[in-house]
Design an enzyme around this catalytic site. Structure first.
Site, PDB file in Angstrom:
ATOM      1  N   ASP A 260       0.825  -1.173  -0.080  1.00 18.85           N
ATOM      2  CA  ASP A 260       0.153   0.018  -0.180  1.00 18.85           C
ATOM      3  C   ASP A 260       0.840   1.283   0.051  1.00 18.85           C
ATOM      4  O   ASP A 260       1.709   1.419   0.753  1.00 18.85           O
ATOM      5  CB  ASP A 260      -0.884  -0.125   1.107  1.00 18.85           C
ATOM      6  CG  ASP A 260      -2.103   0.783   1.252  1.00 18.85           C
ATOM      7  OD1 ASP A 260      -2.423   1.185   0.240  1.00 18.85           O
ATOM      8  OD2 ASP A 260      -2.611   1.362   2.314  1.00 18.85           O
ATOM      9  N   HIS A 261       0.503   2.170  -0.865  1.00 23.65           N
ATOM     10  CA  HIS A 261       1.487   3.391  -0.875  1.00 23.65           C
ATOM     11  C   HIS A 261       3.008   3.246  -0.989  1.00 23.65           C
ATOM     12  O   HIS A 261       3.646   3.939  -0.195  1.00 23.65           O
ATOM     13  CB  HIS A 261       0.941   4.309   0.160  1.00 23.65           C
ATOM     14  CG  HIS A 261      -0.499   4.808   0.414  1.00 23.65           C
ATOM     15  ND1 HIS A 261      -0.989   5.775  -0.746  1.00 23.65           N
ATOM     16  CD2 HIS A 261      -1.702   4.293   0.695  1.00 23.65           C
ATOM     17  CE1 HIS A 261      -2.130   5.861  -0.465  1.00 23.65           C
ATOM     18  NE2 HIS A 261      -2.622   5.136   0.514  1.00 23.65           N
TER      19      HIS A 261
ATOM     20  N   GLY B  80     -11.693   4.290   2.423  1.00 31.31           N
ATOM     21  CA  GLY B  80     -12.881   3.828   2.376  1.00 31.31           C
ATOM     22  C   GLY B  80     -13.527   4.190   3.851  1.00 31.31           C
ATOM     23  O   GLY B  80     -14.719   4.246   3.914  1.00 31.31           O
TER      24      GLY B  80
ATOM     25  N   THR C  72      -8.893   2.470   8.719  1.00 28.38           N
ATOM     26  CA  THR C  72      -9.142   2.692  10.031  1.00 28.38           C
ATOM     27  C   THR C  72     -10.498   2.101  10.680  1.00 28.38           C
ATOM     28  O   THR C  72     -10.695   1.955  11.812  1.00 28.38           O
ATOM     29  CB  THR C  72      -9.725   4.409  10.033  1.00 28.38           C
ATOM     30  OG1 THR C  72      -8.609   5.136   9.244  1.00 28.38           O
ATOM     31  CG2 THR C  72      -9.888   5.119  11.225  1.00 28.38           C
TER      32      THR C  72
HETATM   33  P1  13P Z   1      -8.931   4.755   5.699  1.00 28.49           P
HETATM   34  O1  13P Z   1      -8.002   4.355   6.837  1.00 28.49           O
HETATM   35  O2  13P Z   1      -9.431   5.788   5.536  1.00 28.49           O
HETATM   36  O3  13P Z   1      -9.807   3.533   5.525  1.00 28.49           O
HETATM   37  O4  13P Z   1      -7.933   4.546   4.457  1.00 28.49           O
HETATM   38  C1  13P Z   1      -7.403   3.206   4.007  1.00 28.49           C
HETATM   39  C2  13P Z   1      -6.641   3.468   2.849  1.00 28.49           C
HETATM   40  O5  13P Z   1      -6.778   4.343   1.911  1.00 28.49           O
HETATM   41  C3  13P Z   1      -5.172   2.800   2.788  1.00 28.49           C
HETATM   42  O6  13P Z   1      -4.687   3.024   1.670  1.00 28.49           O
END
Ligand code: 13P
Length: 294
Positions: free
Chosen positions: A82-83, A210, A233
């Site tokens: 992720d990222h 999300g 989150t």
């Molecule tokens: P949230 O923590 O807002 O669900 O975002 C998660 C996210 O987009 C991880 O790349």
């Protein structure tokens, strides 16, 4: 089945549903996510980012463990970085064994985002690893990001970006933000822009941030062409809420007991989310037999 993300998202794009990508920072979360997906006959994307690696989830331990769970699973499971912040991080992720990498150069100038994303695509595709990139920028809920259109994805630019980079999935900015919104705040999403992006790109689109978006927004986003929804989150919150409730009701619950409570809560949360975004019952044996898995 351990698969890359293209395998999962091309089917979701074709059949108009979305797949949950849940940030998992330990064994219990990954197991909860994969078990929920198996019970729902749904694909699932397990992911974690560089910050989470530093604090909790080192890939040398996490990747072999998640791969083992994925290979045993009766449904397609992808492990996504992720990222990813740099080319080096992407190379490392591929060496460790992630089956998809996200390159996030979305806060850099457009040309630099194209250059970096293209480099990652060239490298990853040579190894059979799929790639997600981001155009426009999904910021932080705590900083009030996502409320104005200045960071949203531009449709013409998105078409050019995908052509120039060859990415397999595109994260778009349409009004969500990462993390926790202020109490009572529900983001307003730009569904018109999503419709235009989908019509122009016809490829898997990703919604970051999300959490806290509200069920109606999520349903409409899926109907409008979102195929992957990132959730972190709210998944943590599901575990935290269950732990607090358990300790309030039974203060003597031990560590083992509390780990089990957290795992069960995450599993239930994932199950409900899968049903919300329509990826349930996509991988039954019947579906495999009639070829709709491709
Ligand atoms: P949230 O923590 O807002 O669900 O975002 C998660 C996210 O987009 C991880 O790349």
């Amino acid at each position: 089945m351990f698969v890359n993300m293209k395998y999962i998202l091309d089917a979701a794009n074709r059949d108009n549903y979305a797949v949950m990508a849940i940030n998992c920072i330990n064994m219990e979360m990954a197991r909860a996510a994969i078990e929920a997906a198996e019970e729902e006959h749904s694909p699932i994307i397990v992911q974690f980012g560089v910050g989470q690696m530093t604090k909790m989830a080192h890939p040398t331990e996490m990747v072999p463990m998640i791969k083992a769970m994925a290979e045993r699973a009766s449904v397609p499971v992808c492990l996504n970085l992720d990222h990813g912040p740099s080319f080096e991080a992407e190379v490392d992720a591929i060496k460790w064994g992630f089956s998809n990498v996200m390159i996030d150069a979305s806060s850099l100038p457009y040309e630099e985002n194209v250059r970096r994303s293209r480099m990652v695509v060239d490298m990853a595709h040579a190894k059979g690893i799929s790639v997600e990139a981001e155009l426009g920028h999904v910021g932080q809920a705590a900083e009030g990001d996502g409320r104005t259109a200045d960071m949203y994805t531009n449709v013409e630019q998105a078409v050019e970006f995908v052509k120039e980079t060859g990415v397999d999935a595109l994260a778009v900015a349409i009004g969500t933000a990462h993390g926790k919104y202020p109490e009572g705040f529900v983001p307003k999403l730009d569904f018109q822009r999503l419709a235009e992006l989908k019509a122009a790109l016809k490829m898997p689109l990703v919604l970051h941030g999300g959490s806290g978006s509200g069920e109606e927004n999520i349903r409409k986003a899926v109907a409008g062409g979102i195929n992957k929804i990132n959730v972190c989150t709210d998944a943590f919150h599901a575990a935290e809420k269950a732990i607090k409730a358990k300790w309030e009701a039974e203060p003597n619950t031990d560590y083992l007991g509390i780990c089990m409570v957290a795992e069960k809560a995450v599993k239930e949360f994932v199950r409900d989310y899968i049903r919300l975004i329509g990826s349930n019952n996509r991988y039954t044996f019947e579906a495999a037999d009639n070829g709709s898995k491709e």
